[in-house]
Design a protein around this motif. Sequence first.
Motif, short mmCIF file in Angstrom:
data_model
loop_
_atom_site.label_atom_id
_atom_site.label_comp_id
_atom_site.label_asym_id
_atom_site.label_seq_id
_atom_site.Cartn_x
_atom_site.Cartn_y
_atom_site.Cartn_z
N CYS A 236 69.78 -11.04 -34.54
CA CYS A 236 70.56 -11.55 -35.68
C CYS A 236 70.12 -12.96 -36.05
N LEU A 237 69.88 -13.79 -35.05
CA LEU A 237 69.47 -15.18 -35.33
C LEU A 237 68.09 -15.21 -35.99
N VAL A 238 67.19 -14.34 -35.55
CA VAL A 238 65.88 -14.25 -36.19
C VAL A 238 66.02 -13.80 -37.65
N ALA A 239 66.92 -12.84 -37.87
CA ALA A 239 67.15 -12.34 -39.23
C ALA A 239 67.67 -13.44 -40.14
N VAL A 240 68.62 -14.24 -39.66
CA VAL A 240 69.14 -15.36 -40.45
C VAL A 240 68.01 -16.33 -40.80
N LEU A 241 67.14 -16.59 -39.83
CA LEU A 241 66.01 -17.50 -40.08
C LEU A 241 65.10 -16.96 -41.18
N LEU A 242 64.81 -15.67 -41.15
CA LEU A 242 63.93 -15.07 -42.15
C LEU A 242 64.53 -15.12 -43.55
N VAL A 243 65.83 -14.80 -43.65
CA VAL A 243 66.48 -14.84 -44.95
C VAL A 243 66.55 -16.27 -45.47
N MET A 244 66.79 -17.22 -44.57
CA MET A 244 66.82 -18.64 -44.96
C MET A 244 65.48 -19.07 -45.55
N VAL A 245 64.39 -18.71 -44.88
CA VAL A 245 63.07 -19.10 -45.36
C VAL A 245 62.78 -18.46 -46.72
N ALA A 246 63.17 -17.19 -46.88
CA ALA A 246 62.95 -16.51 -48.16
C ALA A 246 63.65 -17.25 -49.29
N ASN A 247 64.86 -17.75 -49.03
CA ASN A 247 65.61 -18.46 -50.07
C ASN A 247 65.10 -19.88 -50.29
N LEU A 248 64.56 -20.50 -49.26
CA LEU A 248 63.97 -21.82 -49.44
C LEU A 248 62.74 -21.77 -50.34
N ARG A 249 62.13 -20.61 -50.46
CA ARG A 249 60.96 -20.47 -51.32
C ARG A 249 61.33 -20.55 -52.80
N LEU B 146 68.37 -31.00 -55.46
CA LEU B 146 67.40 -29.91 -55.49
C LEU B 146 66.25 -30.22 -54.54
N GLY B 147 65.81 -29.20 -53.81
CA GLY B 147 64.69 -29.36 -52.91
C GLY B 147 63.36 -29.13 -53.59
N ASP B 148 62.30 -29.01 -52.78
CA ASP B 148 60.95 -28.84 -53.31
C ASP B 148 60.82 -27.66 -54.25
N ARG B 149 61.53 -26.56 -53.94
CA ARG B 149 61.37 -25.32 -54.70
C ARG B 149 62.50 -25.10 -55.70
N LEU B 150 63.15 -26.20 -56.10
CA LEU B 150 64.20 -26.15 -57.11
C LEU B 150 65.39 -25.31 -56.67
N VAL B 151 65.68 -25.34 -55.37
CA VAL B 151 66.89 -24.73 -54.84
C VAL B 151 67.65 -25.81 -54.08
N PHE B 152 68.94 -25.55 -53.82
CA PHE B 152 69.75 -26.52 -53.09
C PHE B 152 69.49 -26.32 -51.59
N SER B 153 68.41 -26.93 -51.12
CA SER B 153 67.94 -26.69 -49.75
C SER B 153 68.97 -27.06 -48.70
N ASN B 154 69.67 -28.17 -48.88
CA ASN B 154 70.64 -28.60 -47.88
C ASN B 154 71.78 -27.59 -47.74
N GLY B 155 72.19 -27.00 -48.86
CA GLY B 155 73.23 -25.97 -48.80
C GLY B 155 72.74 -24.74 -48.06
N ILE B 156 71.47 -24.39 -48.25
CA ILE B 156 70.90 -23.24 -47.55
C ILE B 156 70.87 -23.49 -46.05
N PHE B 157 70.49 -24.70 -45.64
CA PHE B 157 70.49 -25.03 -44.21
C PHE B 157 71.90 -24.98 -43.63
N ALA B 158 72.87 -25.53 -44.36
CA ALA B 158 74.25 -25.55 -43.87
C ALA B 158 74.79 -24.14 -43.70
#
Length: 658
Positions: free
Chosen positions: A182-195, A387-399
Amino acid sequence: MPAICGGRNSNNDSADLGFQGVLCARRSDMPIISRFDNFRRVVIGSPLPTSAHHEERFSNPEALAILSSDALSSVAYATQEIVLVLGMAGSAALGLTLPITGLIIGLMLIVATSYRQTIKAYPLGGGSYRVSQDNLGKMPGLVAGASLSIDYVLTVAVSVAAGIAALTSYFPALDHYRVPLCLVAVLLVMVANLRGVSSSAKLLSFPTYLFMGVVMVLLVAGAIKAFGGTLPTLGVEEQARLLAPTLEAEGGHLMAIGPVLLMRAFSSGCAALTGIEAISDSVAAFRPVEWRNARKVLTVMVLLLATMFGGISALAHHTGIVYAENGPTLLYQLGQLIFGNGVLLAVLQLATLLILLLAANTAYADFPRLAAFLAQDGFLPRQLASLGDRLVFSNGIFALSGCAALLLVIFNASVSRLIPLYAVGVFISFTLSQAGMVVHWWKDKGSGWLGKALVNGVGAAITAVVSLVLLYSKFTYGAWLVLVAIPLLIALFLRIRNHYDYVARRLRMSSDKLLKLPAPPADGGMPTVVLVGQLHRGSFEAIRFARTVASDLVAVHVDLNGDRTQAFIKQWQRQVPGVRLVVLDSPYRSLVDPVVDFVKQFEQEHRKDRNRFCMIVLPVFVTQHRWENLLHNQSTILLREALREQGTRVVTTVGFYL
């Protein structure tokens, strides 16, 4: 730790003292940072300029995949949870699966109709927080914001846990590794959204459509077999054997088929509604005409959801399938009966795994946007609005990722243990949103306002009743945690807002009077650069100090938010005309890079010999309590490190104590 003075004022005049933008700068002459930046670019892609922000929109097919994944994927566990609860009363209670499903589908249509009106009334995004705050007041808005924040975290946790359950159903040996998976899955989805929006949309659309396609095939094949009399069914004795683990978990006794049991089964099935609000939250993410496209996608989503949810419940009712906690999922069992143990079953489980993992994407699309709204209003740290590098709210994604991972660890990644906490918050927000829309129509009184108010009023009344049912039936099973968490979150929101209001009062000064500066040094002095993000008492102290030591003084402002820069320039010309102002463009929202480049050029122009120094002045303020530093980005540290790495020898700070 001091925080840099600068940034921008919010709409409510609470000062944001940290520069907005990407502060983890890209510095080619800092080896460690460069290696990290290179890794980050490989993982999430190269930075996008702010000018590309308008291009990062969903097409309707992409929006259906991204924003509907939570609602559509819930069919993998909504019927399952109804059957699990009804099974506590024995096989006789399983016949109530269809009536309960019918009630939930009816509720689904009512809520969707209400949100169609919200979408048109709030074309920039009509989430519960905005609608409640605008029409009902600050506190109802904060209740809605807190409720939705909790539910978005639970959306990620439940979706990921259910996805891994689909995997362990097919590969039982992996069950011991459920939490790490589950933790690996969360990491993968997080990275996909950071893109970013476009990248994640392209990546995530295919699994969503694969899941919808294979479930439709399952329903059609199941219906054909059922009408042909070839669909296997479980007998009463087999059902009793399979229900034994569930009964043991409940003390070994059958529950009575009564109101409490039915309400609990209904409330568990209401998880199917949790993603309906996502589209109304994200209207601004659609391509023009935004509200019209959003309504189309909402309609298609609800029809698909009702069809799949109703179809799976009908097949479960016909076959008599039961479900035991942490056993093979109900959808897997249906797949075995209808498809056998062939390729189609493997595709079903793969599609279920992917859609459930990606269902978390609904929360990733909406939670960062909600957090940004709260941050702009001063109820959460300002960094969440950047907004982060990829024009998404990166800090919210991390939280969001961190909170969801914590829940998965605490609840051992069990869907059945997480479900009782689920849906309570979203139905509270449903109720507040629809009640807010009633007030909106009452104030507006435009054409047909009475009918629109009636639709939203009915929706508010029904979701209020459902909220009470959820709280009553789930209270002892974990819903009390949500009731405790909501007021705690609201208290945190108010504490943060009080801090920002206090800082704004301390820094506020007249914005139209000419500011008096001390005379420059009579002889000597050094070329000086003072960094200014906003003109207030803190930055003015730094300007006054710089004036007393500077032979050539220049103020530097980094344009991180173009719509406010012209107003800042006019204020500067009005109040500090005697100091030269240079505005640096920052198309990638970086504070450090433009400043470092400017200082390098400034020093080359002014350092005529080794005994002549240039000085860089950074205005900072010092908070009363250490925890308050978390509410401001620590730009001073990054700037000092970057400047010293390139050889700047005199970097000083001028403190303003709050």
